[in-house]
Design a protein around this motif. Structure first.
Motif, PDB file in Angstrom:
ATOM      1  N   GLY A 147       0.823  -1.207   0.000  1.00 58.01           N
ATOM      2  CA  GLY A 147       0.000   0.000   0.000  1.00 58.01           C
ATOM      3  C   GLY A 147       0.850   1.247   0.000  1.00 58.01           C
ATOM      4  N   THR A 148       0.382   2.245   0.707  1.00 53.52           N
ATOM      5  CA  THR A 148       1.092   3.515   0.802  1.00 53.52           C
ATOM      6  C   THR A 148       2.429   3.315   1.496  1.00 53.52           C
ATOM      7  N   PRO A 149       3.517   3.771   0.899  1.00 54.61           N
ATOM      8  CA  PRO A 149       4.824   3.619   1.538  1.00 54.61           C
ATOM      9  C   PRO A 149       4.883   4.335   2.879  1.00 54.61           C
TER      10      PRO A 149
ATOM     11  N   GLN B 240       8.840  -0.821  -9.906  1.00 54.94           N
ATOM     12  CA  GLN B 240       9.350  -1.021  -8.553  1.00 54.94           C
ATOM     13  C   GLN B 240       8.459  -2.015  -7.794  1.00 54.94           C
ATOM     14  N   GLY B 241       7.160  -1.849  -7.897  1.00 57.34           N
ATOM     15  CA  GLY B 241       6.237  -2.750  -7.215  1.00 57.34           C
ATOM     16  C   GLY B 241       6.367  -4.186  -7.690  1.00 57.34           C
ATOM     17  N   THR B 242       6.506  -4.377  -9.000  1.00 57.86           N
ATOM     18  CA  THR B 242       6.637  -5.744  -9.519  1.00 57.86           C
ATOM     19  C   THR B 242       7.994  -6.342  -9.172  1.00 57.86           C
TER      20      THR B 242
ATOM     21  N   HIS C 228      -3.245 -12.513  -7.759  1.00 54.34           N
ATOM     22  CA  HIS C 228      -2.628 -11.224  -7.447  1.00 54.34           C
ATOM     23  C   HIS C 228      -3.280 -10.137  -8.290  1.00 54.34           C
ATOM     24  N   SER C 229      -3.124  -8.910  -7.828  1.00 54.07           N
ATOM     25  CA  SER C 229      -3.696  -7.777  -8.534  1.00 54.07           C
ATOM     26  C   SER C 229      -2.909  -6.516  -8.192  1.00 54.07           C
ATOM     27  N   PHE C 230      -2.729  -5.652  -9.197  1.00 59.59           N
ATOM     28  CA  PHE C 230      -2.142  -4.332  -9.008  1.00 59.59           C
ATOM     29  C   PHE C 230      -3.167  -3.318  -9.493  1.00 59.59           C
ATOM     30  N   SER C 231      -3.179  -2.141  -8.883  1.00 61.60           N
ATOM     31  CA  SER C 231      -4.133  -1.118  -9.313  1.00 61.60           C
ATOM     32  C   SER C 231      -3.649   0.258  -8.889  1.00 61.60           C
ATOM     33  N   GLY C 232      -4.295   1.266  -9.458  1.00 56.77           N
ATOM     34  CA  GLY C 232      -4.075   2.633  -9.020  1.00 56.77           C
ATOM     35  C   GLY C 232      -2.878   3.328  -9.621  1.00 56.77           C
ATOM     36  N   LEU C 233      -2.669   3.215 -10.901  1.00 57.00           N
ATOM     37  CA  LEU C 233      -1.496   3.830 -11.510  1.00 57.00           C
ATOM     38  C   LEU C 233      -1.553   5.352 -11.547  1.00 57.00           C
ATOM     39  N   ILE C 234      -2.742   5.945 -11.444  1.00 58.40           N
ATOM     40  CA  ILE C 234      -2.849   7.402 -11.549  1.00 58.40           C
ATOM     41  C   ILE C 234      -2.661   8.081 -10.193  1.00 58.40           C
ATOM     42  N   PHE C 235      -3.410   7.672  -9.180  1.00 53.04           N
ATOM     43  CA  PHE C 235      -3.371   8.367  -7.895  1.00 53.04           C
ATOM     44  C   PHE C 235      -2.476   7.658  -6.881  1.00 53.04           C
ATOM     45  N   ALA C 236      -2.787   6.444  -6.560  1.00 52.35           N
ATOM     46  CA  ALA C 236      -1.993   5.665  -5.607  1.00 52.35           C
ATOM     47  C   ALA C 236      -1.746   4.309  -6.233  1.00 52.35           C
TER      48      ALA C 236
END
Length: 98
Positions: A12-14, A49-51, A71-79
């Motif tokens: 999540g948020t660093p 970086q996340g991957t 697995h899932s990644f999301s939020g490329l625009i805001f977070a």
């Protein structure tokens, strides 16, 4: 008796330890343990970086006997955040892992 036990890791948020993958905790006031490496967060290139950090978490989870279910990644625009679910046979012998 269940055939599998499950674990979920999230990114999540660093925080002050950086961007990292962590186990979810049943208590929302207690952070889960880190899985894999952590790095100083980047805005540009955060998907890569996340991957890349996910690969370090996958290796560690595999060493502990877990297999990736989803697995899932999301939020490329805001977070940017990710979630992954793992499983292993119920009663897995912890002494087999380093």
């Amino acid at each position: 008796m269940a055939d599998w036990e499950y674990a979920t890791i999230v990114m999540g948020t660093p925080d002050n330890k950086g961007r990292r993958w962590m186990f979810t905790s049943p208590d929302p006031n207690t952070p889960g343990a880190q899985v894999g490496a952590a790095e100083k967060p980047r805005f540009i290139g955060r998907l890569w970086q996340g991957t890349r950090l996910f690969e370090t978490a996958l290796k560690e989870m595999d060493d502990r006997g877990w297999e990736l279910v989803s697995h899932s990644f999301s939020g490329l625009i805001f977070a940017f955040y990710g979630i992954a679910v793992f499983r292993r046979p119920a009663g897995y012998n912890q002494k087999q892992t380093p």
